[in-house]
Design a protein around this motif. Structure first.
Motif, PDB file in Angstrom:
ATOM      1  N   ALA A  21      79.429  55.440  66.713  1.00  0.00           N
ATOM      2  CA  ALA A  21      80.384  54.402  66.332  1.00  0.00           C
ATOM      3  C   ALA A  21      81.334  54.149  67.489  1.00  0.00           C
ATOM      4  CB  ALA A  21      81.160  54.807  65.082  1.00  0.00           C
ATOM      5  N   SER A  31      84.245  51.753  63.758  1.00  0.00           N
ATOM      6  CA  SER A  31      83.532  50.518  63.446  1.00  0.00           C
ATOM      7  C   SER A  31      82.164  50.569  64.108  1.00  0.00           C
ATOM      8  CB  SER A  31      84.330  49.304  63.939  1.00  0.00           C
ATOM      9  OG  SER A  31      84.510  49.371  65.337  1.00  0.00           O
ATOM     10  N   ASN A  32      81.327  49.598  63.798  1.00  0.00           N
ATOM     11  CA  ASN A  32      79.979  49.525  64.374  1.00  0.00           C
ATOM     12  C   ASN A  32      79.219  50.836  64.175  1.00  0.00           C
ATOM     13  OD1 ASN A  32      81.851  47.752  66.450  1.00  0.00           O
ATOM     14  ND2 ASN A  32      79.911  46.754  65.951  1.00  0.00           N
ATOM     15  N   ALA A  34      76.456  53.526  63.098  1.00  0.00           N
ATOM     16  CA  ALA A  34      74.995  53.570  63.033  1.00  0.00           C
ATOM     17  C   ALA A  34      74.548  54.998  62.767  1.00  0.00           C
ATOM     18  CB  ALA A  34      74.376  53.063  64.328  1.00  0.00           C
ATOM     19  N   TYR A  51      71.680  52.671  70.645  1.00  0.00           N
ATOM     20  CA  TYR A  51      72.887  52.195  69.971  1.00  0.00           C
ATOM     21  C   TYR A  51      73.607  51.154  70.818  1.00  0.00           C
ATOM     22  CZ  TYR A  51      77.622  52.129  68.107  1.00  0.00           C
ATOM     23  OH  TYR A  51      78.832  51.718  67.613  1.00  0.00           O
ATOM     24  N   SER A  54      73.019  47.500  70.614  1.00  0.00           N
ATOM     25  CA  SER A  54      73.417  46.775  69.402  1.00  0.00           C
ATOM     26  C   SER A  54      74.899  46.404  69.394  1.00  0.00           C
ATOM     27  CB  SER A  54      73.106  47.619  68.158  1.00  0.00           C
ATOM     28  OG  SER A  54      73.954  48.763  68.098  1.00  0.00           O
ATOM     29  N   VAL A  55      75.650  46.820  70.407  1.00  0.00           N
ATOM     30  CA  VAL A  55      77.081  46.522  70.451  1.00  0.00           C
ATOM     31  C   VAL A  55      77.399  45.711  71.708  1.00  0.00           C
ATOM     32  CG1 VAL A  55      77.721  48.552  69.107  1.00  0.00           C
ATOM     33  CG2 VAL A  55      77.596  48.718  71.597  1.00  0.00           C
ATOM     34  N   CYS A  58      80.254  48.912  75.965  1.00  0.00           N
ATOM     35  CA  CYS A  58      80.548  50.341  75.800  1.00  0.00           C
ATOM     36  C   CYS A  58      81.946  50.602  76.347  1.00  0.00           C
ATOM     37  CB  CYS A  58      79.528  51.188  76.559  1.00  0.00           C
ATOM     38  SG  CYS A  58      79.808  52.972  76.414  1.00  0.00           S
ATOM     39  N   TYR A 335      82.602  49.355  58.255  1.00  0.00           N
ATOM     40  CA  TYR A 335      81.157  49.428  58.500  1.00  0.00           C
ATOM     41  C   TYR A 335      80.586  48.031  58.593  1.00  0.00           C
ATOM     42  CZ  TYR A 335      81.585  54.295  57.363  1.00  0.00           C
ATOM     43  OH  TYR A 335      81.950  55.617  57.378  1.00  0.00           O
TER      44      TYR A 335
END
Length: 335
Positions: A21, A31-32, A34, A51, A54-55, A58, A335
């Motif tokens: 996350a 948040s975010n 997984a 991961y 998907s965001v 970083c 979430y």
């Protein structure tokens, strides 16, 4: 673009699952989120790389809590044949700040920051301000830690509690049969897990010479709580008793006058079984120290509390030059 300097990529690598996350290390919100399976990856940073795809970006801070041993700049995983270094994390994330911490240590760090929303109270007790705390995590594996106050900081004390010996009583063996976990050394790791609950259920079925209706820990828990399967119900009663025994020992060991906290998938999924009296009776059965233990608060950490992730966020905050303890959370996980 504004640099969110107080954000961090946080992760919790357990025996079977990886949680990842983005965390605010001041508010301890995530948040975010997984959830991934460790079995899908050959190396831990492969999970992080998947991961990150998907965001949007970083953060320049990465803090990972893991089931294993952290020594200096490197970590060795207990339940996977993995190794990890801070340089590995930097290479995959380009982070400026990297923190590695044991997962149970991270769960202990977050205890003072948990709110009533994060917890299910089994026994209110009489908590002592700044009294020692203890945590028992039980899911795919077992972790045990204490948390003590030193000056203005909370200091976690972590060992290899999952490998403590568990000794069934003669009454236990009479009900379960000699075939239950017939090993020379039975560890808490063998008992207080999903696999341990399944082994307990199968032992009851074998002793009764019947075929069990349930298969797998999740179904055993569900059928046992609903009363649909009497053998599963009995398995949960025994598990609650055993958890009470071990939790009482841990509470005495750490002098947990600030509270005994339990968490992990197994415990969070059988809370009604822990409220039936089997747990409490075994927890307080301490001879001359029964009155002492009866005063100790006992709480269950809800899975939505994200203890490992938020503990990793606290560890990151502590590792920074401008170290300041995180305040109590003012925002909830998104979430």
């Amino acid at each position: 673009m504004v640099e969110h300097s107080r954000q961090a990529l946080v992760g919790a690598f357990g025996a079977r699952y990886v949680s990842l996350a983005i965390a605010d290390i001041d508010e301890l919100s995530v948040s975010n989120f997984a959830l991934l399976s460790t079995a899908d990856f050959e190396q831990p940073m492969q999970a992080v790389e998947r991961y990150l795809a998907s965001v949007p970006r970083c953060p320049n801070k990465v803090s990972l809590a893991l089931a294993g041993t952290v020594e200096g700049d490197a970590a060795t995983f207990t339940y996977r044949n993995w190794k990890l270094s801070r340089n590995d994390v930097r290479a995959a994330t380009r982070a400026d700040h990297v923190c590695l911490i044991n997962d149970v240590e991270a769960s202990a760090l977050v205890l003072p920051n948990l709110s009533a929303y994060d917890l299910h109270e089994l026994h209110a007790g009489t908590p002592v301000p700044y009294g020692n705390k203890a945590v028992l995590m039980s899911g795919a594996a077992v972790g045990i830690a204490g948390l003590v106050r030193a000056d203005k900081d909370w200091v976690p004390v972590v060992g290899e509690g999952g490998f403590l010996r568990f000794v069934p009583t003669d009454d236990d063996l009479a009900e379960l049969g000699d075939g239950f976990l017939a090993e020379p050394y039975i560890a808490c790791d063998d008992v207080f897990t999903g696999a341990g609950l399944a082994a307990l259920y199968q032992a009851l079925a074998s002793k009764a010479k019947v075929k069990g209706k349930s298969s797998g820990a999740k179904q055993i828990a569900a059928f046992g709580l609903s009363g649909e399967d009497p053998l599963a119900t009995r398995a949960l009663q025994i598990m609650a008793t055993w958890l009470g025994r071990v939790a009482g020992d841990i509470a005495l060991l750490y002098g947990a006058r600030g509270g005994l906290y339990m968490g992990g998938g197994l415990i969070a999924n059988i809370i009604p079984a822990l409220q039936t009296g089997h747990f409490r009776e075994a927890f307080e059965s301490r001879g001359d120290r029964s009155a002492y233990v009866a005063r100790l608060p006992v709480k269950v950490i809800k899975t939505a509390a994200d203890a490992g992730l938020r503990g990793a966020a606290i560890a990151m905050a502590r590792s920074l030059p401008s170290h300041a303890l995180a305040p109590r959370p003012t925002a909830r996980a998104a979430y």
